[in-house]
Design a protein around this motif. Structure first.
Motif, short mmCIF file in Angstrom:
data_model
loop_
_atom_site.label_atom_id
_atom_site.label_comp_id
_atom_site.label_asym_id
_atom_site.label_seq_id
_atom_site.Cartn_x
_atom_site.Cartn_y
_atom_site.Cartn_z
N THR A 23 0.88 -1.32 0.00
CA THR A 23 -0.06 0.09 -0.02
C THR A 23 0.87 1.25 0.03
O THR A 23 0.18 2.30 0.08
N ILE A 369 -3.67 3.77 -2.73
CA ILE A 369 -4.15 4.02 -1.38
C ILE A 369 -2.97 5.16 -0.89
O ILE A 369 -1.71 5.19 -1.03
N HIS A 372 -2.95 5.24 5.92
CA HIS A 372 -3.28 4.09 6.82
C HIS A 372 -3.28 4.58 8.14
O HIS A 372 -2.53 5.23 9.06
N HIS A 393 -5.53 -0.50 9.17
CA HIS A 393 -6.69 -0.19 8.21
C HIS A 393 -6.24 1.00 7.06
O HIS A 393 -5.87 1.98 7.60
N PHE A 395 -7.06 3.12 4.26
CA PHE A 395 -8.23 3.91 3.93
C PHE A 395 -8.68 4.02 2.42
O PHE A 395 -7.46 4.07 1.76
N GLY A 396 -9.81 3.76 1.91
CA GLY A 396 -10.08 3.81 0.36
C GLY A 396 -9.75 5.17 -0.15
O GLY A 396 -9.90 6.27 0.37
N ASN A 397 -9.11 4.87 -1.52
CA ASN A 397 -8.73 6.13 -2.23
C ASN A 397 -8.86 5.72 -3.65
O ASN A 397 -9.04 4.45 -4.08
N SER A 416 -10.03 2.19 -7.53
CA SER A 416 -10.00 2.28 -6.03
C SER A 416 -9.61 1.38 -5.61
O SER A 416 -9.47 -0.07 -5.81
N SER A 418 -8.66 -0.21 -1.10
CA SER A 418 -8.64 -0.22 0.54
C SER A 418 -8.29 -1.65 0.96
O SER A 418 -8.16 -2.61 0.03
#
Length: 430
Positions: A23, A369, A372, A393, A395-397, A416, A418
Motif C-alpha cells: 500500500t 492508497i 493508513h 486499516h 483507507f480507501g482512495n 479504487s 482499500s
C-alpha cells in the motif's frame, strides 16, 4: 543449526505463498509487526530482528533474539467505468458499451510470513538475517471489460533474504549494512488482446508488444537479483536518536516469459529508496518516532514508463504503469503500559504513484492508497518471550482518468482500493 533449519523452512514457505497488494505503491508500510503497529517507523527506532529491513544499523541495539510472524492481508481493488464508456471493435466495425463496475478480488486474503534472527558477536557487533516480503501486486478479474479477457490479472511476489552486519562506532553511533538477496516471481493473465492491439499511427501490423507470445498467460516467471542497504543511527541526547538509511536499486534478471510485456526484455528492477528518521523518548514509558522515506519508482522503466513511451512492449523504452516516485511519511508512538504490556499506534501517509493519465494499464495494479491507521501491542508471556500484534486499516482512495481515445475508448475509468491487515509475531530473546 536449528535456527538455520527454521530460516530455510521459512524461506521455502515464503516463496510458495502469494504476495498481497501492498500500500505504499507496491512496498509494504513497514517490515515487522512491531514497526507496522507504529505506522511503519523504524529508521531510528529498532525493535526486533526485522530491523535490517528498515535500517541495518539498528541490529546492534536489539541483542540476541529471534522473531517469527505472519500477516493476513485483505485488499479490495475495483475498477469502475462511466456509464457512457465504450470501446471500438475493429472486427465488428462498431463501438460497444463497457460501463459498469469490475472487482479485481478473485483472491481475497493473502498470508505473508516474516522471520528475523540476530546474534551479538560481542557488545558492539552483531550479525543477523531478516527474511521478509517487500510487497506485491495482485489482481484477478473474473469479469472485466475489453480488451481484457475474463480472468485478467497479475501476481507479483518479492522475497528478501537480508544477512546483515552492524557495529557501534562509539557509544553514540551505530552503522550497519545488509546484503539484499531477492527472489521475485510474476504472472500475467488475460492480456492477449492488449498485447496484440495495433499501435495508433504505427505501420500496419505493429502491435503494442514486440513479442506477443511472451506477453501474457505464460504462468509464473522467476528472477533473482542482489542489492544492498546501509544505515546509521546516532544518539544525539539521552532521549533523542536520529537515523538515515539507503537501499540501492536492486538489479534483477529479466522475466523471460514476459520479455514482450515489460521494458528491457522483461526486466523489473526494484527501485532505490532512502529515508531519515528520529525517535524521541518523551517520557520513560513513551517513545514517539517519525520517518520520511523516498521510493524511486520513477527510475524503473517497467514501472515508470507510460502506455506509449515510444517503443513497443519488451523493447528498451517499452510501456509500463506510468508510476512516479513518491514520498512516504510515517508517525508512531509506543507506550509501555506496564512491565508486560506495550501499546502502539501510528499513521502512514504516502503519495499516490498513479496519475489520471495512465488509468487503463493500472487496472492491473491499482496501488492508489494514501493513508493508513495502525494499532499494535506486545505482551510478555514469559521473561524472554513475547507476542506482538498489529492491525492496519488502509483507507480507501480512488483515481479517475480518461480512457485512451487513441485505443478506441470513450468515457472515464475510476480505480479504487482499500485494505485491512492483521499480524502476529512471536519474539524470543536468547
Amino acid at each position: 543449526m536449528q535456527l538455520k533449519k527454521l530460516a530455510l523452512s521459512l524461506a521455502l514457505a515464503g516463496i510458495a505463498l502469494p504476495a498481497a497488494h501492498a500500500t505504499n505503491g507496491y512496498f509494504q508500510p513497514g517490515f515487522s509487526v512491531k514497526s507496522v503497529g507504529m505506522g511503519g517507523v523504524g529508521i531510528a527506532f529498532p525493535q526486533d530482528a526485522l530491523a535490517a529491513a528498515i535500517n541495518p544499523a539498528g541490529m546492534v541495539d536489539i541483542g540476541n533474539r529471534l522473531d517469527f510472524g505472519v500477516s493476513a492481508f485483505e485488499p479490495k481493488r475495483d475498477a469502475s467505468l462511466s456509464s457512457n464508456a465504450t470501446v471500438y471493435s475493429p472486427q465488428a466495425g462498431q463501438s460497444f458499451p463497457i460501463g459498469g463496475s469490475y472487482g479485481g478480488n478473485d483472491t481475497k486474503t493473502f498470508i505473508i510470513p516474516e522471520f528475523g534472527v540476530n546474534y551479538m558477536l560481542n557488545p558492539t557487533m552483531s550479525v543477523g538475517l531478516s527474511i521478509y516480503g517487500n510487497g506485491g501486486l495482485n489482481t484477478g478479474y473474473s469479469k472485466i471489460f475489453p480488451p481484457f479477457a475474463p480472468g485478467t490479472g497479475v501476481d507479483l511476489q518479492q522475497l528478501f533474504f537480508a544477512p546483515s552486519f552492524a557495529m557501534k562506532v562509539n557509544s553514540s553511533n551505530s552503522i550497519g549494512v545488509s546484503l539484499n538477496i531477492v527472489h521475485q516471481s510474476f504472472r500475467a493473465n488475460g492480456l492477449t488482446n492488449l498485447c496484440n492491439a495495433p499501435v495508433p499511427g504505427a505501420p500496419a501490423g505493429t502491435t503494442l508488444s514486440a513479442n506477443p507470445a511472451a506477453c501474457t498467460d505464460n504462468g509464473h516467471a522467476d528472477s533473482n537479483g542482489v542489492g544492498v542497504r546501509i544505515g546509521w543511527i546516532g544518539q544525539l541526547t539521552p532521549t533523542l536518536a536520529v537515523g538515515a538509511t539507503y537501499q540501492s536499486e536492486t538489479h534483477m534478471q529479466g522475466f523471460d516469459k514476459y520479455r514482450g510485456l515489460f521494458a528491457n526484455a522483461g526486466q523489473f528492477n526494484i527501485p532505490a529508496n532512502f529515508g531519515i528518521g528520529l525517535a524521541w523518548k518523551a517520557t520513560p514509558a513513551m517513545t514517539i518516532a517519525a520517518d520520511i522515506v523516498r521510493i524511486d519508482y520513477g527510475s524503473i522503466p517497467a514501472i515508470a514508463n507510460g502506455m506509449l513511451p515510444g517503443q513497443l512492449g519488451g523493447q528498451t523504452n517499452g510501456p509500463g504503469f506510468g508510476w512516479k516516485s513518491i514520498n512516504v511519511y510515517k508517525l508512531g508512538v509506543a507506550y509501555q503500559y506496564n512491565e508486560a504490556l506495550t501499546l502502539r499506534a501510528g499513521w502512514n501517509h504516502g503519495d499516490n504513484p498513479i496519475d489520471s493519465s495512465n488509468i487503463l494499464f493500472n487496472t492491473l495494479a491499482p496501488g492508489v492508497i494514501k493513508d493508513h491507521l495502525t494499532l499494535g501491542a506486545t505482551y510478555a508471556i514469559a521473561k524472554n518471550m513475547e507476542l506482538s500484534f498489529d492491525y492496519v486499516h488502509a483507507f480507501g482512495n480512488s483515481v479517475t482518468g480518461q480512457l485512451p481515445g487513441n485505443f478506441g475508448f470513450t468515457g472515464t475509468e475510476t480505480l479504487s482500493m482499500s485494505q485491512n491487515v492483521l499480524g502476529v509475531t512471536l519474539g524470543w530473546k536468547y
